[in-house]
Design an enzyme around this catalytic site. Structure first.
Site, short mmCIF file in Angstrom:
data_model
loop_
_atom_site.label_atom_id
_atom_site.label_comp_id
_atom_site.label_asym_id
_atom_site.label_seq_id
_atom_site.Cartn_x
_atom_site.Cartn_y
_atom_site.Cartn_z
N GLU A 99 -17.76 12.11 21.87
CA GLU A 99 -16.44 12.46 21.49
C GLU A 99 -16.33 12.69 20.10
O GLU A 99 -15.29 13.14 19.39
CB GLU A 99 -15.62 11.79 22.27
N HIS A 125 -12.86 -3.90 3.58
CA HIS A 125 -11.51 -4.13 3.51
C HIS A 125 -10.82 -3.70 5.00
O HIS A 125 -10.22 -4.47 5.86
CB HIS A 125 -10.85 -3.46 2.56
N GLU A 139 0.84 -1.27 -0.13
CA GLU A 139 -0.02 0.14 -0.10
C GLU A 139 0.93 1.34 0.04
O GLU A 139 0.38 2.34 0.27
CB GLU A 139 -1.00 0.00 1.43
P1 13P Z 1 0.96 -5.24 3.16
O1 13P Z 1 1.53 -6.49 3.90
O2 13P Z 1 1.83 -5.39 1.71
O3 13P Z 1 1.41 -4.25 4.10
O4 13P Z 1 -0.72 -5.44 2.79
C1 13P Z 1 -1.48 -5.77 3.86
C2 13P Z 1 -2.79 -4.82 3.99
O5 13P Z 1 -3.38 -4.61 4.55
C3 13P Z 1 -3.02 -4.48 2.21
O6 13P Z 1 -4.33 -3.86 2.32
ZN ZN Z 2 -5.37 -4.05 4.15
#
Ligand code: 13P
Ligand code: ZN
Length: 283
Positions: A169, A210, A116
């Site tokens: 909050e 995600h 990322e």
């Molecule tokens: P990485 O292990 O490449 O950081 O990926 C983990 C992740 O959460 C991808 O969205």
């Molecule tokens: Zn992720």
């Protein structure tokens, strides 16, 4: 001084452990980046090694040219950062036109920065433009935020308003609200562009089905922001598990009443009049 003894690396390592303990980092889930200050990189300049090759970032971050970052490695587990930082995190430098990076320290057993990296660097770039003090970008997989992306419309307005209503909050901690990115392929430039569009004006971007991104001035503020959003999401999951309608809640005029005492300006776009009392269906 060793790299791992510096205060900023210690803060980074602690945040990785804190996130793992929250249950936000199954396997290699999540990643963390920190834009290093010039005086901090000077503390370790004699130790870092500048003879490795440049690699394409996959996007361009011209305003970060020549800057240094501490980032987690791709495929590395947050739970392993504290026991073995040198194998799981790295310091990178961005080249003079903002298109490539080079590893200067860390990932000593091999590897590359997080997949990322385009999202982290593009977020750090837009955040730097709006506030030079923002240095941390954090991505994790918190269960309640993710769960809500299956039952609420994927609208910034709905997510912000429903999360705000879950704790007084919340509008104080994230008065600009949150943004939502629809499901996209992770790890590339397109999702990085969509996320950085949100980060141009807000500190939180939710990735449907995600996880979540948060940014902030330091590790405490960024972690605290994620913690606050995920806690609100947990309350909302509990409420929605009991009912599809609230008996009472925090009203728009209540949110406005927070502006003066807390020195904030809650974004009026999120104080819309609800057309239905079914949770998330009021737009
Ligand atoms: P990485 O292990 O490449 O950081 O990926 C983990 C992740 O959460 C991808 O969205
Ligand atoms: Zn992720």
């Amino acid at each position: 001084m060793k790299v791992i003894e510096t205060e900023w690396v210690q803060g980074f390592i602690r945040m990785c452990s804190d996130g793992f303990e929250q249950g936000w980092h199954e396997r290699n889930g999540g990643n963390l980046s920190y834009r290093i200050r010039p005086e901090e990189i000077n503390e370790v300049r004699d130790i870092i090694c500048d003879d490795r090759e440049w690699t394409d970032i996959g996007t361009t971050v011209a305003s970060l040219a020549g800057e240094y970052f501490l980032v987690t490695g791709s495929g590395k587990y947050f739970r392993n950062v504290s026991p073995d930082p040198e194998a799981n995190i790295c310091i990178i430098k961005v080249n003079e036109d903002g298109t490539k990076y080079k590893i200067l320290w860390g990932l000593c057993k091999g590897g590359r920065p997080t997949s990322e990296l385009p999202s982290h660097l593009m977020n750090l770039e837009v955040c730097k433009k709006r506030d030079e003090n923002i240095r941390v970008v954090y991505h994790c997989h918190p269960a309640n935020i993710i769960a809500l992306t299956y039952v609420l419309p994927l609208e910034d307005r709905v997510f912000t308003r429903e999360l705000w209503e879950m704790a007084t909050e919340c509008p104080v901690v994230f008065p600009q609200g949150v943004g939502v990115v629809p499901w996209m392929v992770p790890g590339g430039r397109d999702i990085a562009i969509a996320t950085s569009e949100i980060m141009k004006e807000r500190n939180v971007a939710i990735w449907a089905h995600h996880g979540c991104f948060a940014c902030g001035e330091d590790f405490d503020i960024s972690f605290g922001l994620m913690h606050t959003v995920e806690k609100a999401a947990e309350v909302l999951v509990k409420v929605m598990s009991m009912t599809d309608r609230k008996l009472q809640t925090i009203q728009p005029e209540d949110f406005r009443a927070l502006n003066e005492p807390f020195g904030i300006k809650v974004d009026e776009r999120f104080l819309y009049e609800k057309k239905s009392d079914i949770i998330g269906r009021g737009l």
